[in-house]
Design an enzyme around this catalytic site. Sequence first.
Site, PDB file in Angstrom:
ATOM      1  N   ASP A  92    -121.347 -73.164  78.358  1.00  0.00           N
ATOM      2  CA  ASP A  92    -122.639 -73.806  78.102  1.00  0.00           C
ATOM      3  C   ASP A  92    -122.839 -74.917  79.118  1.00  0.00           C
ATOM      4  OD1 ASP A  92    -125.047 -74.416  76.901  1.00  0.00           O
ATOM      5  OD2 ASP A  92    -124.181 -75.301  75.089  1.00  0.00           O
ATOM      6  N   LYS A  93    -124.024 -75.507  79.092  1.00  0.00           N
ATOM      7  CA  LYS A  93    -124.309 -76.699  79.889  1.00  0.00           C
ATOM      8  C   LYS A  93    -125.009 -77.717  79.008  1.00  0.00           C
ATOM      9  CE  LYS A  93    -128.935 -77.127  80.725  1.00  0.00           C
ATOM     10  NZ  LYS A  93    -129.801 -78.284  80.885  1.00  0.00           N
ATOM     11  N   HIS A  94    -124.959 -78.955  79.444  1.00  0.00           N
ATOM     12  CA  HIS A  94    -125.704 -80.020  78.756  1.00  0.00           C
ATOM     13  C   HIS A  94    -126.378 -80.877  79.801  1.00  0.00           C
ATOM     14  CE1 HIS A  94    -126.774 -83.040  75.765  1.00  0.00           C
ATOM     15  NE2 HIS A  94    -126.479 -83.916  76.708  1.00  0.00           N
ATOM     16  N   SER A  95    -127.649 -81.200  79.563  1.00  0.00           N
ATOM     17  CA  SER A  95    -128.393 -82.106  80.433  1.00  0.00           C
ATOM     18  C   SER A  95    -128.615 -83.421  79.707  1.00  0.00           C
ATOM     19  CB  SER A  95    -129.752 -81.489  80.800  1.00  0.00           C
ATOM     20  OG  SER A  95    -130.582 -82.458  81.424  1.00  0.00           O
ATOM     21  N   THR A 115    -135.293 -79.427  74.425  1.00  0.00           N
ATOM     22  CA  THR A 115    -135.276 -77.963  74.505  1.00  0.00           C
ATOM     23  C   THR A 115    -135.672 -77.327  73.184  1.00  0.00           C
ATOM     24  OG1 THR A 115    -133.595 -78.000  76.243  1.00  0.00           O
ATOM     25  CG2 THR A 115    -133.795 -75.969  74.969  1.00  0.00           C
ATOM     26  N   ARG A 125    -127.581 -95.452  65.628  1.00  0.00           N
ATOM     27  CA  ARG A 125    -127.631 -95.989  66.994  1.00  0.00           C
ATOM     28  C   ARG A 125    -129.063 -96.068  67.495  1.00  0.00           C
ATOM     29  NH1 ARG A 125    -124.892 -91.840  70.171  1.00  0.00           N
ATOM     30  NH2 ARG A 125    -125.524 -93.108  71.956  1.00  0.00           N
ATOM     31  N   SER A 168    -120.962 -88.281  71.402  1.00  0.00           N
ATOM     32  CA  SER A 168    -122.076 -87.574  70.768  1.00  0.00           C
ATOM     33  C   SER A 168    -122.294 -86.211  71.422  1.00  0.00           C
ATOM     34  CB  SER A 168    -123.345 -88.420  70.862  1.00  0.00           C
ATOM     35  OG  SER A 168    -124.455 -87.733  70.341  1.00  0.00           O
ATOM     36  N   LYS A 177    -120.531 -82.153  69.706  1.00  0.00           N
ATOM     37  CA  LYS A 177    -121.354 -80.982  69.367  1.00  0.00           C
ATOM     38  C   LYS A 177    -120.949 -79.771  70.206  1.00  0.00           C
ATOM     39  CE  LYS A 177    -125.392 -83.120  69.932  1.00  0.00           C
ATOM     40  NZ  LYS A 177    -125.162 -84.573  69.974  1.00  0.00           N
ATOM     41  N   LYS A 178    -120.658 -79.999  71.478  1.00  0.00           N
ATOM     42  CA  LYS A 178    -120.273 -78.888  72.350  1.00  0.00           C
ATOM     43  C   LYS A 178    -118.917 -78.316  71.943  1.00  0.00           C
ATOM     44  CE  LYS A 178    -123.967 -78.920  74.849  1.00  0.00           C
ATOM     45  NZ  LYS A 178    -124.942 -77.812  74.723  1.00  0.00           N
TER      46      LYS A 178
END
Length: 438
Positions: free
Chosen positions: A80-83, A120, A168, A183, A187-188
Amino acid sequence: MLPQEIIRHKRDGQRLPAAEIAAFIEGVTSGAITDGQVAAFAMAVFFNGMNRDEAVAMTLAMRDSGDVLDWSDLPGPVTDKHSTGGVGDNVSLMLAPIVAACGAYVPMISGRGLGHTGGTLDKMDAIPGYVSQPDIALFRKAVLETGCAIIGQTADLAPADRRLYSIRDVTGTVESIPLITASILSKKLAAGLRSLVLDVKVGNGAFMEKSRDATALANSLVEVASGAGLKVSALITGMNEPLASAAGNAVEVRNAVDFLTGRLRDHRLEDVTLALAAEMLQSAGLVSSNQDGMRRATETLASGRAAATFARMVTVLGGPADFVERPEKYLPRAATELAVRASADGFVTGIATRDIGLAVVGLGGGRTRPDDKIDPAVGVTRLLPIGAEVQAGDTLALIHARSPLDAEAAVATVLSAYAIGSSKPPADKTVIRRILPR
């Protein structure tokens, strides 16, 4: 140990052992720790930070606060990726199907919009019938049958993060790098990934406007993910102008469909999407080099296989079977369209990107409070990039609004975001650098 003692230790700059962090996160999840105590802990971390071992311990404790998915039955790598977020950043919508069509499995758990940046999940919600928060059974079915699924965080994945983040968000501690790191990665890791690529944005449309801050965040994410046993790398990419020529929800989905089918591909968006795809394919072990990954991703996109994968994903998750062929039939459209026109001849020399995002929020395409409802139809399209030559009266962008009054307000905001000068500026590098674990 009492939660107030853990808070005191971090307030005084002490290093927290993993057992104390795990106990605190368990209390966050169960509700045994109050909102005030969570806020105090977050503020103590904000001011005193965490070292790598503390951040790893916090990430793992938050991962283990709920379910951890297992994809060991899949016949391919899970990645996967995260931005970190930007304006006109619809990369996930193209990236997941490109990588899936190359043989990987991409269970992409995404978020909603935050501040001036788009989310997204909000974009996928613009597709009628699409189930953006399915149960685990449907999520698994979509990943198995199509290779990818773009969904939101379920109630059973990293619940400690959901509570900690909500506190937060209202206590001025969002920008803490250790808390951001835990954070994102909790999740990932809960999603059961074997590799992860991070897209850390930098510039006037990113949360990290300065290069040193983006680099610090990228290094933190890479080092903590590696410490948690995840194969990881990061790309730092530019966000001094919108990535796509559209900003909004339905308009970014249409832009993504046009990208996948070849009808329109914004240059900078293509650069970032293919660079991330190559990075993911190499990290997942499907190619031996970044160059080979770039070639494979480009061929997959050009062949139409990525568009077909996206179409199947939409259908399996409840959307229209002919969505890719006829997106205009299904995507909502705003009642009012109004052009933003250049006031002088010259070149676009700069864009206040954050203001473009705020214009979308002002139109109703983002949130000022967590419970705000989004209008998926509103947004901005035909955004001219930096370097474009214009004459007075030319269209800089097109506003899509619910009413003429909303449109006029957005026109003023977007017009003021554009700087017009007499000389063409040098092109910015879109993919700035790559960061690997040390």
